[in-house]
Motif scaffolding. Structure first.
Motif, PDB file in Angstrom:
ATOM      1  N   ALA A 153     -63.792  -8.904 -91.279  1.00 22.78           N
ATOM      2  CA  ALA A 153     -64.939  -9.439 -90.543  1.00 22.78           C
ATOM      3  C   ALA A 153     -66.043  -8.401 -90.390  1.00 22.78           C
ATOM      4  O   ALA A 153     -67.229  -8.755 -90.292  1.00 22.78           O
ATOM      5  N   ALA A 154     -65.667  -7.114 -90.384  1.00 25.23           N
ATOM      6  CA  ALA A 154     -66.662  -6.044 -90.276  1.00 25.23           C
ATOM      7  C   ALA A 154     -67.372  -5.772 -91.587  1.00 25.23           C
ATOM      8  O   ALA A 154     -68.368  -5.049 -91.616  1.00 25.23           O
ATOM      9  N   SER A 155     -66.864  -6.323 -92.698  1.00 19.18           N
ATOM     10  CA  SER A 155     -67.480  -6.238 -94.035  1.00 19.18           C
ATOM     11  C   SER A 155     -67.797  -4.811 -94.472  1.00 19.18           C
ATOM     12  O   SER A 155     -68.928  -4.492 -94.849  1.00 19.18           O
ATOM     13  N   PRO A 156     -66.798  -3.919 -94.487  1.00 17.71           N
ATOM     14  CA  PRO A 156     -67.082  -2.560 -94.957  1.00 17.71           C
ATOM     15  C   PRO A 156     -67.352  -2.540 -96.460  1.00 17.71           C
ATOM     16  O   PRO A 156     -66.802  -3.341 -97.214  1.00 17.71           O
ATOM     17  N   ASP A 157     -68.203  -1.615 -96.876  1.00 21.08           N
ATOM     18  CA  ASP A 157     -68.419  -1.382 -98.309  1.00 21.08           C
ATOM     19  C   ASP A 157     -67.344  -0.466 -98.876  1.00 21.08           C
ATOM     20  O   ASP A 157     -67.091  -0.465-100.084  1.00 21.08           O
ATOM     21  N   CYS A 158     -66.745   0.345 -98.012  1.00 23.32           N
ATOM     22  CA  CYS A 158     -65.640   1.209 -98.418  1.00 23.32           C
ATOM     23  C   CYS A 158     -64.801   1.532 -97.190  1.00 23.32           C
ATOM     24  O   CYS A 158     -65.242   1.342 -96.051  1.00 23.32           O
ATOM     25  N   ILE A 159     -63.588   2.014 -97.443  1.00 20.49           N
ATOM     26  CA  ILE A 159     -62.659   2.351 -96.366  1.00 20.49           C
ATOM     27  C   ILE A 159     -62.141   3.766 -96.585  1.00 20.49           C
ATOM     28  O   ILE A 159     -61.691   4.107 -97.681  1.00 20.49           O
ATOM     29  N   VAL A 160     -62.202   4.580 -95.551  1.00 24.35           N
ATOM     30  CA  VAL A 160     -61.591   5.906 -95.558  1.00 24.35           C
ATOM     31  C   VAL A 160     -60.185   5.779 -94.981  1.00 24.35           C
ATOM     32  O   VAL A 160     -60.007   5.249 -93.878  1.00 24.35           O
ATOM     33  N   VAL A 161     -59.186   6.249 -95.726  1.00 23.89           N
ATOM     34  CA  VAL A 161     -57.801   6.215 -95.276  1.00 23.89           C
ATOM     35  C   VAL A 161     -57.324   7.646 -95.052  1.00 23.89           C
ATOM     36  O   VAL A 161     -57.385   8.474 -95.969  1.00 23.89           O
ATOM     37  N   LEU A 162     -56.850   7.920 -93.854  1.00 21.76           N
ATOM     38  CA  LEU A 162     -56.242   9.208 -93.536  1.00 21.76           C
ATOM     39  C   LEU A 162     -54.742   9.046 -93.707  1.00 21.76           C
ATOM     40  O   LEU A 162     -54.090   8.358 -92.925  1.00 21.76           O
ATOM     41  N   SER A 163     -54.187   9.649 -94.754  1.00 20.96           N
ATOM     42  CA  SER A 163     -52.777   9.452 -95.082  1.00 20.96           C
ATOM     43  C   SER A 163     -52.035  10.784 -95.115  1.00 20.96           C
ATOM     44  O   SER A 163     -52.513  11.745 -95.733  1.00 20.96           O
ATOM     45  N   PRO A 164     -50.840  10.830 -94.524  1.00 24.04           N
ATOM     46  CA  PRO A 164     -50.065  12.073 -94.583  1.00 24.04           C
ATOM     47  C   PRO A 164     -49.331  12.266 -95.903  1.00 24.04           C
ATOM     48  O   PRO A 164     -48.750  13.326 -96.132  1.00 24.04           O
ATOM     49  N   HIS A 165     -49.339  11.244 -96.773  1.00 20.97           N
ATOM     50  CA  HIS A 165     -48.489  11.269 -97.955  1.00 20.97           C
ATOM     51  C   HIS A 165     -49.248  11.363 -99.274  1.00 20.97           C
ATOM     52  O   HIS A 165     -48.667  11.161-100.340  1.00 20.97           O
ATOM     53  N   GLY A 166     -50.538  11.665 -99.212  1.00 23.20           N
ATOM     54  CA  GLY A 166     -51.308  11.842-100.434  1.00 23.20           C
ATOM     55  C   GLY A 166     -51.084  13.221-101.031  1.00 23.20           C
ATOM     56  O   GLY A 166     -50.145  13.943-100.668  1.00 23.20           O
ATOM     57  N   THR A 167     -51.956  13.609-101.953  1.00 24.09           N
ATOM     58  CA  THR A 167     -51.839  14.923-102.592  1.00 24.09           C
ATOM     59  C   THR A 167     -52.137  16.012-101.563  1.00 24.09           C
ATOM     60  O   THR A 167     -53.241  16.094-101.035  1.00 24.09           O
ATOM     61  N   ARG A 168     -51.153  16.831-101.284  1.00 24.64           N
ATOM     62  CA  ARG A 168     -51.277  17.851-100.237  1.00 24.64           C
ATOM     63  C   ARG A 168     -51.689  19.192-100.830  1.00 24.64           C
ATOM     64  O   ARG A 168     -51.178  19.614-101.867  1.00 24.64           O
TER      65      ARG A 168
END
Length: 273
Positions: free
Chosen positions: A44-59
């Motif tokens: 409903a907020a219609s974002p153009d992009c999303i930032v995801v803060l993830s502990p399991h990405g490339t560290r």
């Protein structure tokens, strides 16, 4: 006013995804319903992009890691079922976030794989991003992975840099802090049982409900090690990005149906016009 159109704290247990729920769908049903609601509100907020803060990405030890490949691809398997996902990366925003963090004296790096651009420029999409993104609108993303070698204060400051970069961006941005909580709820789980798990999750729930996210930085290191959460670092980045006077938290659900805790919360923001 805060620049994010929508933000949330969301878990990443694989069985939350309907395709991976297996033969016991009720096991994470409360969380699944909360995630469906968060997904509807993000849409409903219609974002153009999303930032995801993830502990399991490339560290990267001692640095904040920000995706700058053209694409992300990944899969996750549970209960003999697999979900696959592909995402475009919002590279301009990724670079702005990194530039802002470096300008503010924080250890930050953008990361790529293979080639600078083109079809080979593709990084692994981790389950910390795949699970919450399964419920969200299909838009480009930026995945950021914190480093536990860095102080809690640096995570708060990185959040401030993230906020500043998004405020300078000309597109609508959503934010997800992908967090599972204590991982020592069950003797049969991979991390065994520790009574600190229940205590930490109870405190985390209370701090989220009372909009006191910054106080998670006061958790004792031995307490954290005993309970084994993976949500504190991403939550502190969100806290820096959306300060307490600009956020109102709607707590949706908590459960620990297996060995780890799951929290869903909507972060309502007062944003710029």
């Amino acid at each position: 006013m805060n620049p994010f159109v929508f933000a949330c704290i969301a878990p990443h247990g694989g069985e939350i995804i309907p395709e991976l729920q297996g033969s016991i769908p009720e096991r994470m049903d409360s969380t699944r319903k909360s995630m469906e609601l968060l997904g509807q509100k993000m849409a409903a907020a219609s974002p153009d992009c999303i930032v995801v803060l993830s502990p399991h990405g490339t560290r990267i030890n001692g640095r904040f890691s920000i995706t700058d490949s053209e694409r992300l691809e990944g899969s996750w398997t549970e209960n003999e079922a697999t979900i696959k996902m592909k995402k475009r990366v919002e590279q301009d925003l990724a670079r702005k976030i990194n530039d802002e963090a470096i300008k503010n004296g924080l250890p930050s790096s953008i990361i790529n794989f293979g080639t600078a651009a083109g079809p080979i420029s593709c990084l692994q999409l981790d389950w910390g991003a795949i699970v919450p993104l399964r419920f969200m609108p299909d838009v480009p993303v930026v995945v950021i992975t914190p480093s536990r070698d860095l102080s809690f204060q640096e995570h708060l400051e990185f959040g401030e840099s993230l906020r500043s970069a998004v405020a300078q961006y000309d597109k609508k941005v959503g934010l997800i802090a992908s967090c599972d909580w204590a991982h020592a709820h069950d003797e049969q789980g991979p991390y065994g049982f520790d009574p600190a798990a229940k205590e930490l999750d109870e405190q985390a729930v209370q701090l989220i409900k009372t909009n006191e996210l910054e106080k998670m930085a006061n958790f004792d290191a031995d307490f954290i090690e005993a309970a084994k959460p993976d949500g504190i670092w991403q939550t502190l980045i969100l806290a820096g990005a959306i300060p307490p006077e600009e956020r109102h938290i709607e707590f949706l659900s908590y459960e620990a149906p297996t060995y780890f805790g799951l929290i869903c919360a909507e972060v309502l923001t007062k944003r710029k016009i």
